[in-house]
Structures are given as C-alpha cells and as structure tokens.
Design an enzyme around this catalytic site. Structure first.
Site, PDB file in Angstrom:
ATOM      1  N   TYR A 104       0.852  -1.195   0.000  1.00  0.00           N
ATOM      2  CA  TYR A 104       0.000   0.000   0.000  1.00  0.00           C
ATOM      3  C   TYR A 104       0.894   1.253   0.000  1.00  0.00           C
ATOM      4  O   TYR A 104       1.890   1.299   0.731  1.00  0.00           O
ATOM      5  CB  TYR A 104      -0.912  -0.029   1.235  1.00  0.00           C
ATOM      6  CG  TYR A 104      -1.731   1.218   1.359  1.00  0.00           C
ATOM      7  CD1 TYR A 104      -2.806   1.456   0.510  1.00  0.00           C
ATOM      8  CD2 TYR A 104      -1.409   2.199   2.290  1.00  0.00           C
ATOM      9  CE1 TYR A 104      -3.537   2.625   0.595  1.00  0.00           C
ATOM     10  CE2 TYR A 104      -2.138   3.379   2.382  1.00  0.00           C
ATOM     11  CZ  TYR A 104      -3.196   3.579   1.524  1.00  0.00           C
ATOM     12  OH  TYR A 104      -3.907   4.737   1.614  1.00  0.00           O
ATOM     13  N   ASP A 176      -1.095  -7.033   6.577  1.00  0.00           N
ATOM     14  CA  ASP A 176      -2.181  -6.092   6.307  1.00  0.00           C
ATOM     15  C   ASP A 176      -3.268  -6.897   5.585  1.00  0.00           C
ATOM     16  O   ASP A 176      -3.115  -7.276   4.422  1.00  0.00           O
ATOM     17  CB  ASP A 176      -1.630  -4.950   5.432  1.00  0.00           C
ATOM     18  CG  ASP A 176      -2.682  -3.916   5.061  1.00  0.00           C
ATOM     19  OD1 ASP A 176      -3.885  -4.254   5.064  1.00  0.00           O
ATOM     20  OD2 ASP A 176      -2.295  -2.775   4.729  1.00  0.00           O
ATOM     21  N   LYS A 201     -12.086   0.514   4.631  1.00  0.00           N
ATOM     22  CA  LYS A 201     -12.461  -0.242   3.441  1.00  0.00           C
ATOM     23  C   LYS A 201     -13.570  -1.247   3.772  1.00  0.00           C
ATOM     24  O   LYS A 201     -14.635  -0.854   4.172  1.00  0.00           O
ATOM     25  CB  LYS A 201     -11.215  -0.912   2.855  1.00  0.00           C
ATOM     26  CG  LYS A 201      -9.963  -0.016   2.838  1.00  0.00           C
ATOM     27  CD  LYS A 201     -10.101   1.197   1.921  1.00  0.00           C
ATOM     28  CE  LYS A 201      -9.009   2.240   2.122  1.00  0.00           C
ATOM     29  NZ  LYS A 201      -7.629   1.750   2.056  1.00  0.00           N
TER      30      LYS A 201
HETATM   31  C1  LIG Z   1      -6.368   2.166   2.472  1.00  0.00           C
HETATM   32  C2  LIG Z   1      -5.338   1.195   2.885  1.00  0.00           C
HETATM   33  C3  LIG Z   1      -4.472   1.472   3.952  1.00  0.00           C
HETATM   34  C4  LIG Z   1      -4.493   2.795   4.695  1.00  0.00           C
HETATM   35  O1  LIG Z   1      -5.697   2.968   5.370  1.00  0.00           O
HETATM   36  P1  LIG Z   1      -6.273   4.403   5.818  1.00  0.00           P
HETATM   37  O2  LIG Z   1      -7.534   4.016   6.524  1.00  0.00           O
HETATM   38  O3  LIG Z   1      -6.483   5.210   4.574  1.00  0.00           O
HETATM   39  O4  LIG Z   1      -5.270   5.027   6.710  1.00  0.00           O
HETATM   40  C5  LIG Z   1      -3.551   0.512   4.311  1.00  0.00           C
HETATM   41  N1  LIG Z   1      -3.472  -0.672   3.665  1.00  0.00           N
HETATM   42  C6  LIG Z   1      -4.272  -0.958   2.634  1.00  0.00           C
HETATM   43  C7  LIG Z   1      -4.130  -2.271   1.951  1.00  0.00           C
HETATM   44  C8  LIG Z   1      -5.238  -0.052   2.203  1.00  0.00           C
HETATM   45  O5  LIG Z   1      -6.022  -0.347   1.168  1.00  0.00           O
END
Ligand SMILES: *Cc1c(COP(=O)(O)O)cnc(C)c1O
Length: 385
Positions: A104, A176, A201
């Site tokens: 990311y 993640d 998300k």
């Molecule tokens: C969007 C995203 C992040 C960061 O998240 P935020 O809520 O924007 O801080 C980290 N990892 C992945 C895979 C993402 O899609």
C-alpha cells in the site's frame, strides 16, 4: 459465547454488552471524553477516549478479536495509524525488517521516507517466492511484513511460507489483511502474530469514515495500544459507532462482492478490447492455486488493461455511468481508478514498471450492485473506444 459461533453470527453478537445499556438494542454512542475515576492504578486503564477504552471501543475490540479468532483487538484512527503504531511498537533504532516489495502506497512511503530518519532499515522481498528471503536476514532482523492480496495486481502472497519463515527465524509476522477482510482470510488462525486493517475499506464498508484495526494476542495488542495511547491515533466514539454499524453486514456484503467481482473478471477476460485481467479467482491468474488453498473468497477487487492507449483507458472511464472515478475501495458502491493517477502516483515510473504496473492499468472496486448492471455498464463503455 462468541467463539462457538460462525462468522455471520459473530458479526451481530460478538462483543455486545451482556446487559444492554438502558435496554438499547443498538449500542449507544458514549460521547464523553473522560469517565469517572474508578480507582485504576495504571495510566492506560483510566477511561478516556485517547486511551482507547470507552464502551464504544471495547465492544469493537471484542467483536474484531472474535471475527479473526484472536484474543484481542484495537481500533485506531486510520489504517495508517494501525500500521505505523504497530511497526513502531516492535521496531526501534538499529532494527531491520523484511517487507513485501509491493505495498500500500502509504506504508511504502512510511518505510522509505520516515523510517530511515529513525534508524529503522527494511529490505524488500518477493512475498510470492520464498527463495531469497533467507539471504536478506541479519542479526538485527525483527519482523516480516506482508499484505494478503496485493494492490493493484491482486497477487496472493505465499502466506504459509511467511508464517513458517517467521517461526523458524524468530521473527514477528505482521500482515495487512485489508483486501481480504476476516471473511476471506483470518491471519491469526493461520499463524500470523498480528493482523492489521484499514477499516475504512471492507470492515466499515460504507465510504463514510476513516479507521483502522490491529488484531492478535493480548500481549502484543496491549503493547500496540500503549504505543498508540502515546502517539494519539485513537478512534472517536462517533466513528466507532459507524464502524460498528457497518461491520454487522460485512458477511453479506463480502459474499456479494466476492461473487460480483468474479462475474466482472470473467466478463472482462472474454472481451476483445481487454488485453489482461488480474483477479485471483481466474484460472489465468498466477495466484489462482494459492487463492484456492488459502482464501475463502477472492474479495471485490479487479484490475485490467484495455487493448489500447492511456487515452483509450481515460475515454473508457469517462463513459462509465455506475462506477465513480476515485481511489479507495471496499465500499458498497463500485469505484474505478487508474492507480498511476491515484494510489500509486507517489511511485517513480521505473519502480512502477519494475512492479508490473502499466500506466494503462485500470482498477475496479466492485460494490454490491447487481452484477448484470455493472457488466452492462462496463460493456457499453468498452464499445466507445
Ligand atoms: C487504504 C489502505 C491502507 C491505509 O488505510 P487508511 O484508513 O487510509 O489510513 C492501508 N493498507 C491498505 C491495503 C489499504 O487499502
């Protein structure tokens, strides 16, 4: 009670207060920064929003832990707050770690732009191929960091190899899990030490808050909570409430998004104006076997290259009616973006090409609309180029 049930039941019931506050069926918002002193002896136990321990935090922590079969969880002010607080808990000046080469964008920048100033070093590895990981190890290597499904090419990493490698070499393993969500992959049950999310998300799913989560053993999550208490990235109770409401439908949403994205991917793969489609459910994907082995579903993301120029890609996107042109993902509405313009604009062109990200690449986040309508919209826009 919560760990006896299956996922959809846990989404509704896990962590809910045993005695409902005022009889309320829906968890109320405790919009109070501080709470009456109850004789606590530790700073981190004083009830205060920044210390991540108000009733709205506690319900979410228990629900998230139950969803991934873990002991504990922590919600954070954003996905990046979850990632930065976790990495800074376990890495200090002089330490070294390994991370998958395509991450990311925010995480990639944190590692490349901020960590060198703190004396924390990282070597990048190919998370799909364990050959070559061992030679990057140093005596200072503390952890290994990966993502379940990568962005924007949607590779599924060799997650079992990551867990084995971490155990064998005494490293912490962090993942993640944003793109998979607990519906499609549960890292702790599979041997990872910590699972991280951008709850912005899929977990929240309604494109109306920014939030994050850290899930794992009580010992590790407590360490991250203490670090987060000092760094200050706590989630406001109102955002906790929205995330709590959103998460209840995660199972239903993800079931539809798993289905819709696969239907869209098959349609695109068979379309004469499409050159290449990335989706781990397709047999043509290099990740197809690993997706079958490791995941319960392939999530709602699809990326593809049309057979044409950047201008053709932009023309196609401008003719879409149902897809909103923007970055981010995981909500109920379908989105379209060219990663080079948005999520991956911070990468140098050479870096992007080395990672296989063409300027023409288009990424879709598939929502919960009817697949037939999404396919018809994509079809009419492809006819325009
Ligand atoms: C969007 C995203 C992040 C960061 O998240 P935020 O809520 O924007 O801080 C980290 N990892 C992945 C895979 C993402 O899609």
């Amino acid at each position: 009670m919560s760990n006896k049930h299956q996922l959809n039941t846990k989404l509704i019931h896990a962590g809910e207060p045993e005695k409902r506050y005022g009889g309320a069926v829906s968890m109320p918002i405790f919009q109070s920064s501080t709470f009456e002193f109850g004789g606590q002896t530790d700073y981190h136990d004083l009830q205060y929003i920044r210390l991540n321990n108000t009733p709205n935090h506690i319900v979410l922590h228990e629900k998230l832990a139950a969803l991934e079969g873990a002991e504990a969880a922590l919600v954070t002010a954003s996905g990046m707050a979850a990632i930065s607080a976790s990495l800074l808990t376990f890495l200090k000046s002089g330490d070294h770690f390994l991370a998958h080469e395509s991450l990311y964008g925010g995480t990639h920048d944190l590692i490349n732009k901020d960590f060198p100033d703190l004396g924390i070093e990282c070597d990048f590895i190919d998370g799909c191929d364990p050959n070559g990981w061992e030679e990057k190890l140093r005596s200072e290597t503390k952890l290994i960091y990966v993502e379940t499904i990568t962005n924007p090419l949607l590779d599924v990493l060799d997650l079992n190899a990551v867990v084995d490698f971490a155990k064998k070499n005494n490293l912490l393993s962090l993942i993640d899990n944003t793109f998979a969500s607990p519906v499609n992959y549960r890292p702790i049950e599979n041997g990872f030490d910590l699972s991280l999310h951008s709850a912005t998300k899929y977990l929240n799913g309604h494109t109306d808050i920014v939030a994050g989560a850290v899930i794992g053993s009580k010992e590790l999550v407590t360490q991250v909570r203490h670090k987060l208490n000092h760094l200050g990235g706590s989630l406001d109770p109102n955002a906790c409430f929205l995330m709590h409401r959103g998460i209840k439908t995660l199972g239903l949403r993800m079931e539809r998004q798993n289905y819709n994205s696969f239907e869209v991917a098959k349609f695109l793969e068979n379309h004469p104006r499409v050159a290449r489609v990335n989706h781990p459910g397709l047999e043509s994907s290099d990740s197809h076997d690993r997706a079958n082995e490791l995941l319960d579903g392939t999530s709602g993301m699809v990326s593809f290259e049309i057979d044409g120029s950047i201008e053709d890609a932009n023309l196609f996107m401008s003719h879409l009616n149902l897809f909103i042109n923007t970055a981010s993902l995981g909500g109920v509405e379908s989105l379209v973006t060219r990663p080079v313009q948005t999520s991956h604009s911070g990468m140098a062109p050479e870096e992007r090409l080395a990672a296989g990200i063409q300027d023409e690449l288009i990424r879709l986040s598939i929502g919960i609309e009817d697949a037939e309508d999404l396919i018809a919209d994509l079809g009419q826009a492809l006819e325009k180029i």
